[in-house]
Design a protein around this motif. Structure first.
Motif, short mmCIF file in Angstrom:
data_model
loop_
_atom_site.label_atom_id
_atom_site.label_comp_id
_atom_site.label_asym_id
_atom_site.label_seq_id
_atom_site.Cartn_x
_atom_site.Cartn_y
_atom_site.Cartn_z
N ASP A 87 0.92 -1.16 -0.19
CA ASP A 87 0.18 -0.20 -0.11
C ASP A 87 0.34 1.69 -0.23
O ASP A 87 -0.04 2.12 0.18
N GLY A 88 2.01 1.25 0.03
CA GLY A 88 3.19 1.90 0.05
C GLY A 88 3.87 2.79 1.47
O GLY A 88 2.68 2.21 2.29
N TYR A 89 4.64 3.37 1.25
CA TYR A 89 5.28 3.79 3.03
C TYR A 89 4.75 4.79 3.47
O TYR A 89 5.00 4.38 4.54
N LEU A 90 3.30 5.46 3.02
CA LEU A 90 2.82 5.88 3.86
C LEU A 90 1.71 5.24 4.44
O LEU A 90 1.02 5.99 5.68
N ALA A 91 1.69 4.01 3.93
CA ALA A 91 0.10 3.32 5.35
C ALA A 91 0.18 3.29 6.12
O ALA A 91 1.18 2.69 6.95
N PRO A 92 -1.05 3.32 5.97
CA PRO A 92 -1.32 3.06 8.10
C PRO A 92 -1.23 1.63 8.72
O PRO A 92 -0.85 1.33 9.83
N GLY A 93 -1.32 1.20 7.76
CA GLY A 93 -1.26 -0.50 8.37
C GLY A 93 0.45 -0.84 8.38
O GLY A 93 0.87 -1.29 9.36
N LEU A 94 1.07 0.04 7.44
CA LEU A 94 3.08 -0.39 7.28
C LEU A 94 3.29 0.65 8.93
O LEU A 94 3.74 -0.35 9.18
N ALA A 95 3.25 1.53 9.28
CA ALA A 95 3.16 2.03 10.69
C ALA A 95 2.61 1.03 12.36
O ALA A 95 3.29 1.12 12.88
N ASN A 126 0.90 3.54 -4.31
CA ASN A 126 0.06 2.19 -3.73
C ASN A 126 0.37 0.92 -4.36
O ASN A 126 0.75 1.55 -5.64
N ALA A 127 1.02 -0.34 -4.78
CA ALA A 127 1.61 -1.15 -5.80
C ALA A 127 -0.04 -1.94 -4.99
O ALA A 127 0.67 -3.56 -5.07
N SER A 128 -0.77 -2.13 -4.63
CA SER A 128 -1.46 -3.67 -4.41
C SER A 128 -1.92 -3.93 -6.02
O SER A 128 -2.09 -3.34 -7.29
N GLY A 129 -1.88 -5.06 -6.29
CA GLY A 129 -2.30 -5.92 -7.08
C GLY A 129 -1.28 -6.15 -8.08
O GLY A 129 -1.80 -6.12 -9.57
N GLY A 165 9.12 0.82 -6.91
CA GLY A 165 8.70 -0.02 -7.54
C GLY A 165 8.18 -0.78 -6.98
O GLY A 165 7.23 -0.17 -6.05
N THR A 166 8.18 -1.81 -7.58
CA THR A 166 6.80 -2.95 -6.97
C THR A 166 7.49 -3.57 -5.19
O THR A 166 8.26 -3.36 -5.16
N PRO A 167 6.23 -3.89 -4.85
CA PRO A 167 6.17 -4.48 -3.54
C PRO A 167 7.45 -5.62 -3.59
O PRO A 167 8.45 -5.66 -2.52
N SER A 168 7.04 -6.64 -4.78
CA SER A 168 8.79 -8.05 -4.69
C SER A 168 10.14 -7.16 -5.06
O SER A 168 11.32 -7.53 -4.51
N ASP A 169 9.35 -6.01 -5.17
CA ASP A 169 11.66 -5.08 -5.28
C ASP A 169 11.65 -5.05 -4.57
O ASP A 169 13.90 -5.06 -4.14
N CYS A 170 10.72 -4.20 -4.01
CA CYS A 170 11.81 -3.94 -2.28
C CYS A 170 11.64 -4.45 -1.37
O CYS A 170 13.10 -4.76 -1.00
N VAL A 171 11.85 -6.09 -1.59
CA VAL A 171 12.64 -7.04 -0.60
C VAL A 171 13.03 -7.53 -1.11
O VAL A 171 14.20 -7.76 -0.90
N HIS A 172 13.00 -7.56 -2.55
CA HIS A 172 14.85 -8.78 -3.40
C HIS A 172 15.95 -7.32 -3.66
O HIS A 172 17.10 -7.72 -2.82
N VAL A 173 14.97 -5.59 -3.69
CA VAL A 173 16.33 -4.81 -3.55
C VAL A 173 17.06 -4.63 -2.27
O VAL A 173 18.89 -5.02 -1.52
N ALA A 174 16.46 -5.70 -0.75
CA ALA A 174 16.76 -5.12 0.39
C ALA A 174 17.88 -6.67 0.73
O ALA A 174 18.98 -6.11 1.31
N LEU A 175 17.25 -7.85 0.30
CA LEU A 175 18.09 -8.86 0.59
C LEU A 175 19.53 -8.70 -0.79
O LEU A 175 20.17 -9.59 0.01
#
Ligand code: MN
Length: 251
Positions: free
Chosen positions: A9-17, A37-40, A65-75
């Motif tokens: 849902d993006g880095y500003l989403a309440p659910g992430l916080a 927001n990169a839902s779907g 980028g996408t959620p997968s990008d985030c984890v991929h780049v992080a790891l």
């Protein structure tokens, strides 16, 4: 203990916080989330352009980028140390049944799993964050328990859907299988200001297989649904059928 947290849902989403706050004290936390927001977006990786990473005032890192990008780049480049756990969410809305194939929330956790790390995707069953703090406390308890008492050796992937209701009204945890949905509603055709046709993807269909044992059923009954997922798409049940069929066919 190191925990990587992402979402779709993006880095500003309440659910992430809420999820990050819920994990305070459990270990070192790194947040890498999409800029928008990169839902779907499912398991999409961005291959046609480079990705930029920025750090927000609260220390969260975000990328275009996408959620997968985030984890991929992080790891594979951003984190100095491999995390022990990858979390995703808490998503704005359910990810149950066939939705899990399209879900960026599930995909972010799946990316951690593909790298051999225990991973959990969390979703709140309704949009709007009404009971996000209740859901975050549920997530915290589940995380504490899997850390204290690992459910299985090696890595695993959980898809957790939390009913959107006060914590006191939750009935407990249920292990579930994915239900099924009917085909989606048709696309919605409209006309843009230049008179050209445009299309909105329609809503997801109703639950089709939502019986006892499914994620849909558990959440409807007020239970937190916990579905262990795997990635192998092979149709193992029909493998012998195709072996027989191919034996009678010419290459
Ligand atoms: Mn989402």
């Amino acid at each position: 203990m190191r925990i990587l947290i992402a979402n779709d849902d993006g880095y500003l989403a309440p659910g992430l916080a809420a999820l990050v706050e819920a994990c305070r004290g459990l270990g070192e936390i790194d947040v890498v989330a999409p800029e928008q927001n990169a839902s779907g977006t499912s398991n999409a990786l961005t291959l046609q352009r480079p990705l930029s990473v920025w750090t927000a005032g609260n220390g969260y890192r975000y990328l275009n980028g996408t959620p997968s990008d985030c984890v991929h780049v992080a790891l594979t480049g951003l984190l100095a140390t491999r995390p022990d756990l990858v979390l995703s969410g808490i998503n704005n809305g359910a990810n149950m049944g066939d939705d899990t194939l399209y879900s960026g929330t599930v995909a972010a956790a799946m990316e951690g799993y593909l790298f051999g790390i225990p991973s959990i995707a969390f979703s709140l069953s309704e949009k709007g964050w009404s009971h996000i703090d209740d859901a975050a406390r549920v997530a915290r308890r589940l995380i504490e328990q899997v850390l204290a008492r690992p459910p299985a050796p090696g890595h695993w992937l959980l898809n957790v859907n939390i009913p959107d209701r006060p914590e006191a009204e939750l009935r407990g945890l249920r292990t579930t299988r994915l239900g099924r949905r009917h085909a989606s509603e048709p696309v919605i055709r409209q006309t843009n200001p230049r008179g050209e046709p445009i299309y909105w993807i329609g809503a997801a269909g109703d639950a089709r297989e939502a019986g006892e044992g499914t994620d849909f059923h558990a959440v409807a009954e007020g239970f937190v649904s916990v579905t262990p997922l795997q990635v192998d798409l092979t149709d193992h049940a029909r493998l012998p059928v195709w072996q027989t069929w191919l034996a009678g066919s010419k290459a």
